[in-house]
Design a protein around this motif. Structure first.
Motif, PDB file in Angstrom:
ATOM      1  N   THR A  61       0.842  -1.185   0.000  1.00  0.00           N
ATOM      2  CA  THR A  61       0.000   0.000   0.000  1.00  0.00           C
ATOM      3  C   THR A  61       0.882   1.242   0.000  1.00  0.00           C
ATOM      4  OG1 THR A  61      -0.099   0.179   2.409  1.00  0.00           O
ATOM      5  CG2 THR A  61      -1.766  -1.217   1.323  1.00  0.00           C
ATOM      6  N   ALA A  62       0.355   2.324  -0.542  1.00  0.00           N
ATOM      7  CA  ALA A  62       1.122   3.573  -0.535  1.00  0.00           C
ATOM      8  C   ALA A  62       1.463   3.989   0.890  1.00  0.00           C
ATOM      9  CB  ALA A  62       0.332   4.673  -1.247  1.00  0.00           C
ATOM     10  N   GLN A  63       0.560   3.734   1.813  1.00  0.00           N
ATOM     11  CA  GLN A  63       0.808   4.078   3.206  1.00  0.00           C
ATOM     12  C   GLN A  63       1.991   3.293   3.761  1.00  0.00           C
ATOM     13  OE1 GLN A  63      -0.245   6.499   4.841  1.00  0.00           O
ATOM     14  NE2 GLN A  63       0.348   6.033   6.943  1.00  0.00           N
ATOM     15  N   ARG A  64       2.092   2.017   3.405  1.00  0.00           N
ATOM     16  CA  ARG A  64       3.231   1.206   3.881  1.00  0.00           C
ATOM     17  C   ARG A  64       4.524   1.717   3.267  1.00  0.00           C
ATOM     18  NH1 ARG A  64       6.530  -0.230   6.714  1.00  0.00           N
ATOM     19  NH2 ARG A  64       7.443  -2.317   6.914  1.00  0.00           N
ATOM     20  N   ARG A  65       4.483   2.066   1.997  1.00  0.00           N
ATOM     21  CA  ARG A  65       5.679   2.630   1.383  1.00  0.00           C
ATOM     22  C   ARG A  65       6.065   3.937   2.086  1.00  0.00           C
ATOM     23  NH1 ARG A  65       2.979   0.841  -3.586  1.00  0.00           N
ATOM     24  NH2 ARG A  65       2.271   2.981  -4.014  1.00  0.00           N
ATOM     25  N   GLY A  66       5.053   4.711   2.467  1.00  0.00           N
ATOM     26  CA  GLY A  66       5.313   5.943   3.193  1.00  0.00           C
ATOM     27  C   GLY A  66       5.975   5.703   4.541  1.00  0.00           C
ATOM     28  N   GLU A  67       5.613   4.612   5.203  1.00  0.00           N
ATOM     29  CA  GLU A  67       6.254   4.279   6.476  1.00  0.00           C
ATOM     30  C   GLU A  67       7.746   4.009   6.287  1.00  0.00           C
ATOM     31  OE1 GLU A  67       4.008   1.003   7.918  1.00  0.00           O
ATOM     32  OE2 GLU A  67       2.224   2.204   8.402  1.00  0.00           O
ATOM     33  N   TYR A  68       8.075   3.319   5.215  1.00  0.00           N
ATOM     34  CA  TYR A  68       9.492   3.102   4.909  1.00  0.00           C
ATOM     35  C   TYR A  68      10.224   4.431   4.696  1.00  0.00           C
ATOM     36  CZ  TYR A  68       9.444  -2.018   4.152  1.00  0.00           C
ATOM     37  OH  TYR A  68       9.402  -3.387   4.316  1.00  0.00           O
ATOM     38  N   LEU A  69       9.584   5.342   3.957  1.00  0.00           N
ATOM     39  CA  LEU A  69      10.228   6.618   3.662  1.00  0.00           C
ATOM     40  C   LEU A  69      10.375   7.481   4.906  1.00  0.00           C
ATOM     41  CD1 LEU A  69       8.576   7.541   0.236  1.00  0.00           C
ATOM     42  CD2 LEU A  69      10.919   6.787   0.647  1.00  0.00           C
ATOM     43  N   ARG A  70       9.387   7.440   5.792  1.00  0.00           N
ATOM     44  CA  ARG A  70       9.513   8.202   7.038  1.00  0.00           C
ATOM     45  C   ARG A  70      10.678   7.692   7.872  1.00  0.00           C
ATOM     46  NH1 ARG A  70       3.892   8.996   6.513  1.00  0.00           N
ATOM     47  NH2 ARG A  70       3.403   6.868   7.145  1.00  0.00           N
ATOM     48  N   GLU A  71      10.828   6.385   7.914  1.00  0.00           N
ATOM     49  CA  GLU A  71      11.964   5.826   8.655  1.00  0.00           C
ATOM     50  C   GLU A  71      13.286   6.237   8.010  1.00  0.00           C
ATOM     51  OE1 GLU A  71      13.762   1.527  10.213  1.00  0.00           O
ATOM     52  OE2 GLU A  71      11.912   1.579   9.012  1.00  0.00           O
ATOM     53  N   LEU A  72      13.320   6.251   6.668  1.00  0.00           N
ATOM     54  CA  LEU A  72      14.536   6.662   5.975  1.00  0.00           C
ATOM     55  C   LEU A  72      14.891   8.109   6.307  1.00  0.00           C
ATOM     56  CD1 LEU A  72      16.745   6.087   3.872  1.00  0.00           C
ATOM     57  CD2 LEU A  72      15.113   6.772   2.089  1.00  0.00           C
ATOM     58  N   ALA A  73      13.903   8.995   6.318  1.00  0.00           N
ATOM     59  CA  ALA A  73      14.151  10.400   6.645  1.00  0.00           C
ATOM     60  C   ALA A  73      14.646  10.558   8.077  1.00  0.00           C
ATOM     61  CB  ALA A  73      12.877  11.217   6.430  1.00  0.00           C
ATOM     62  N   ASN A  74      14.048   9.823   8.999  1.00  0.00           N
ATOM     63  CA  ASN A  74      14.475   9.899  10.404  1.00  0.00           C
ATOM     64  C   ASN A  74      15.896   9.407  10.589  1.00  0.00           C
ATOM     65  OD1 ASN A  74      11.980  10.924  11.181  1.00  0.00           O
ATOM     66  ND2 ASN A  74      11.127   8.904  11.653  1.00  0.00           N
ATOM     67  N   GLU A  75      16.232   8.312   9.936  1.00  0.00           N
ATOM     68  CA  GLU A  75      17.588   7.769  10.048  1.00  0.00           C
ATOM     69  C   GLU A  75      18.611   8.700   9.403  1.00  0.00           C
ATOM     70  OE1 GLU A  75      18.682   4.939  11.692  1.00  0.00           O
ATOM     71  OE2 GLU A  75      16.660   5.096  12.519  1.00  0.00           O
ATOM     72  N   LEU A  76      18.205   9.348   8.339  1.00  0.00           N
ATOM     73  CA  LEU A  76      19.089  10.298   7.671  1.00  0.00           C
ATOM     74  C   LEU A  76      19.470  11.437   8.601  1.00  0.00           C
ATOM     75  CD1 LEU A  76      19.993  11.162   4.548  1.00  0.00           C
ATOM     76  CD2 LEU A  76      18.200  12.838   4.915  1.00  0.00           C
ATOM     77  N   LEU A  77      18.496  11.969   9.332  1.00  0.00           N
ATOM     78  CA  LEU A  77      18.771  13.094  10.228  1.00  0.00           C
ATOM     79  C   LEU A  77      19.694  12.705  11.378  1.00  0.00           C
ATOM     80  CD1 LEU A  77      15.269  14.826  10.331  1.00  0.00           C
ATOM     81  CD2 LEU A  77      17.342  15.633   9.189  1.00  0.00           C
ATOM     82  N   LYS A  78      19.712  11.442  11.729  1.00  0.00           N
ATOM     83  CA  LYS A  78      20.641  10.993  12.767  1.00  0.00           C
ATOM     84  C   LYS A  78      22.095  11.101  12.307  1.00  0.00           C
ATOM     85  CE  LYS A  78      17.364   7.692  14.818  1.00  0.00           C
ATOM     86  NZ  LYS A  78      17.074   6.255  15.081  1.00  0.00           N
ATOM     87  N   GLU A  79      22.294  11.134  10.983  1.00  0.00           N
ATOM     88  CA  GLU A  79      23.641  11.223  10.417  1.00  0.00           C
ATOM     89  C   GLU A  79      23.940  12.643   9.920  1.00  0.00           C
ATOM     90  OE1 GLU A  79      25.678   8.640  10.342  1.00  0.00           O
ATOM     91  OE2 GLU A  79      24.243   7.149  11.073  1.00  0.00           O
ATOM     92  N   LYS A  80      23.193  13.619  10.420  1.00  0.00           N
ATOM     93  CA  LYS A  80      23.263  14.968   9.865  1.00  0.00           C
ATOM     94  C   LYS A  80      24.673  15.558   9.892  1.00  0.00           C
ATOM     95  CE  LYS A  80      20.956  18.209  12.033  1.00  0.00           C
ATOM     96  NZ  LYS A  80      19.817  19.071  12.449  1.00  0.00           N
ATOM     97  N   LYS A  81      25.356  15.468  11.009  1.00  0.00           N
ATOM     98  CA  LYS A  81      26.688  16.066  11.122  1.00  0.00           C
ATOM     99  C   LYS A  81      27.666  15.403  10.157  1.00  0.00           C
ATOM    100  CE  LYS A  81      30.203  17.286  14.582  1.00  0.00           C
ATOM    101  NZ  LYS A  81      31.385  16.693  13.915  1.00  0.00           N
ATOM    102  N   HIS A  82      27.651  14.097  10.138  1.00  0.00           N
ATOM    103  CA  HIS A  82      28.562  13.352   9.266  1.00  0.00           C
ATOM    104  C   HIS A  82      28.298  13.687   7.802  1.00  0.00           C
ATOM    105  CE1 HIS A  82      30.703  10.156   7.278  1.00  0.00           C
ATOM    106  NE2 HIS A  82      29.581   9.575   6.887  1.00  0.00           N
ATOM    107  N   LEU A  83      27.038  13.704   7.399  1.00  0.00           N
ATOM    108  CA  LEU A  83      26.698  13.961   6.013  1.00  0.00           C
ATOM    109  C   LEU A  83      27.015  15.400   5.608  1.00  0.00           C
ATOM    110  CD1 LEU A  83      23.312  12.036   5.798  1.00  0.00           C
ATOM    111  CD2 LEU A  83      25.441  11.429   4.637  1.00  0.00           C
ATOM    112  N   ALA A  84      26.748  16.344   6.497  1.00  0.00           N
ATOM    113  CA  ALA A  84      27.030  17.744   6.189  1.00  0.00           C
ATOM    114  C   ALA A  84      28.527  17.966   5.993  1.00  0.00           C
ATOM    115  CB  ALA A  84      26.496  18.643   7.306  1.00  0.00           C
ATOM    116  N   GLU A  85      29.327  17.432   6.887  1.00  0.00           N
ATOM    117  CA  GLU A  85      30.784  17.594   6.755  1.00  0.00           C
ATOM    118  C   GLU A  85      31.304  16.915   5.495  1.00  0.00           C
ATOM    119  OE1 GLU A  85      32.264  16.125  10.453  1.00  0.00           O
ATOM    120  OE2 GLU A  85      31.800  17.991  11.544  1.00  0.00           O
ATOM    121  N   LEU A  86      30.711  15.790   5.133  1.00  0.00           N
ATOM    122  CA  LEU A  86      31.124  15.095   3.923  1.00  0.00           C
ATOM    123  C   LEU A  86      30.744  15.910   2.685  1.00  0.00           C
ATOM    124  CD1 LEU A  86      32.437  12.575   2.748  1.00  0.00           C
ATOM    125  CD2 LEU A  86      30.215  11.450   2.828  1.00  0.00           C
ATOM    126  N   LEU A  87      29.550  16.504   2.669  1.00  0.00           N
ATOM    127  CA  LEU A  87      29.134  17.347   1.556  1.00  0.00           C
ATOM    128  C   LEU A  87      30.088  18.525   1.367  1.00  0.00           C
ATOM    129  CD1 LEU A  87      25.258  17.460   2.023  1.00  0.00           C
ATOM    130  CD2 LEU A  87      26.441  16.701  -0.043  1.00  0.00           C
TER     131      LEU A  87
END
Length: 480
Positions: A61-87
């Motif tokens: 379902t689109a809603q289930r796919r959305g749950e995956y994407l929300r988790e991806l966004a949350n996990e991404l923000l946990k790496e914010k410092k590392h990703l910003a410095e790498l960019l």
């Protein structure tokens, strides 16, 4: 120095050729990593993985796919410092802007997740008795996201979010000059998403990129890049009638009329012209200033440009970092030299920096050019660097005529308090995006798209979402 592999079918694998390419820090030219130089075989494997994964992914379902994407966004923000410095390390953007890019990437993905309940079809009346017409939105299947180097991570999030929420899978091809943050995103994807839903490959555009576009498995290609590359993609996609969405070059006109707030216009002209070293597709590159306010505006604009500090992008006091690579730097030198030959006047900057802390790296001074005509290359061609040219105009009519006399049509600016002039700009300025009394920077619920040679298709908001799905019509006859 780190060595990265490609992310194919949930595994990290080297190029089938075992060849790699070095990634440099544009601030000092040091090698910071190597990434695979992929082959056509690698591209085919990634596409095959995406095709297999799409069958299962699209049935969620689109809603289930959305749950995956929300988790991806949350996990991404946990790496914010590392990703910003790498960019900042791989692309040279200011560390503050790098943090904004990471946050923006998460916003793109989260907004796509929220779109799970925005995917809409239609029900129409039929001319036939006891029948209804239904139009459904269905995924294309396997999509390809081709990314450029000025905002590689944000572009990945911008494309993959909408592709995935609509039931597609995607193969991402990050830019060879700045692929590392996208590969780090792949490590998060590995933890969060089913295998094959996202694949990430790197290589030469005329090899792995060409295969991704020409392969019949690919049903949609979305590119953010130059107009020249966009033309190649357009032609390569033609044989299979592959759907394309192209966000290409820009040459944004910046119009300031006699009734504008000059302090505000001058300040925002600086920000819109020099942020990210001018490496933004919507950057202010050519200004048309009404004669009655030209001197006042230019005095304030030039003063603001002279205050810009070029230097280490990790330093919070820096305003302008390095250009992305030597080719981009040399292009600026050539364009400024040609403008001078044609009679233009360089009133600020105009030179490559090579002394002291700038002995290594790709540095160019913030530059202001006047005494130009509308037919000079510096006015007609995208510089994609910290260069802004200015012209004095007699009237709004002249400003509109000159602004439209350009092959690009991505974005434009107008500063005025006159609603009639604003409406004329809305109706007559030949661009896909207009900033009225504000700086550049599109929002995730708007629509970012160009006209003319600035592209077809677009990104963001409900219209950007629609691009990632196709329509299927059902004639449902329920009569006896």
């Amino acid at each position: 120095m780190k060595s990265y592999n490609m992310f194919i079918d949930g595994k990290w694998v080297p190029a089938s050729s075992n060849e790699t390419i070095e990634v440099l820090n544009p601030a000092n030219e040091e090698v910071i990593a190597t990434v695979p130089m992929g082959t056509r075989e690698d591209a085919r494997k990634a596409l095959e993985s995406a095709r297999e994964a799409q069958v299962t992914w699209s049935k969620l379902t689109a809603q289930r796919r959305g749950e995956y994407l929300r988790e991806l966004a949350n996990e991404l923000l946990k790496e914010k410092k590392h990703l910003a410095e790498l960019l900042t390390t791989e692309q040279g953007k200011l560390i503050s802007m790098a943090y904004e890019e990471v946050e923006g990437t998460a916003q793109f993905i989260s907004y796509a997740a929220e779109s799970a309940r925005r995917i809409q079809g239609e029900i129409l009346y039929s001319d036939v008795e006891e029948e209804q017409i239904m139009i459904q939105r269905i995924p294309y299947g396997v999509t390809v996201g081709l990314l450029t180097w000025n905002f590689p991570l944000a572009l990945a999030g911008r494309k993959l979010g909408n592709a995935l929420i609509t039931g597609n899978t995607m193969v991402l091809m990050p830019p060879l000059h700045a692929p590392l943050a996208v590969y780090e995103l792949g490590k998060i994807i590995e933890r969060v998403l089913p295998k094959g839903v996202i694949n990430i490959v790197t290589g030469a555009g005329n090899v792995i990129g060409d295969e991704l576009v020409r392969n019949p498995i690919t049903k949609l290609v979305t590119l953010t890049g130059s107009t020249e590359i966009g033309r190649h993609i357009y032609k390569a996609a033609a044989d299979n009638l592959t759907v394309i969405s192209l966000e290409l070059g820009g040459k944004a006109p910046f119009i300031v009329l006699e009734d504008a707030d000059i302090d505000k216009a001058a300040k925002l002209a600086v920000l819109s012209g020099y942020d990210n070293c001018g490496q933004i597709c919507t950057s202010n590159e050519r200004m048309y200033i009404h004669k009655d306010v030209y001197d006042e505006f230019m005095e304030k604009f030039v003063a603001g440009v002279k205050q810009l500090k070029v230097g280490n992008p990790m330093d919070p006091d820096t305003n302008i970092g390095p250009k992305m690579n030597i080719n981009e730097l040399n292009k600026l030198v050539t364009m400024v030299d040609k403008a001078k030959e044609q009679g233009a006047k360089i009133i600020v900057g105009g030179n490559r920096l090579t002394e002291g802390e700038f002995k290594t790296g790709y540095w160019f001074e913030p530059t202001v050019i006047t005494n130009v005509t509308n037919y000079m290359e510096i006015i007609q061609e995208e510089t994609f660097g910290p260069i802004v040219a200015a012209m004095k105009v007699e009237s709004f009519d002249e400003a509109l005529q000159l602004a439209n006399d350009c092959k690009y049509g991505l974005s434009g600016y107008i500063f005025t308090k006159n609603m009639g002039n604003i409406m004329r700009a809305m109706n007559e300025l030949e661009v896909g995006e207009i900033y009225v009394n504000r700086r550049n920077g599109e929002l995730i619920n708007g629509f970012h798209a160009g006209i003319k040679l600035s592209g077809v298709g677009g990104e963001d908001g409900k219209h950007g979402l629609d691009i990632y799905s196709q329509k299927k019509t059902i004639y449902l006859n329920y009569g006896k």
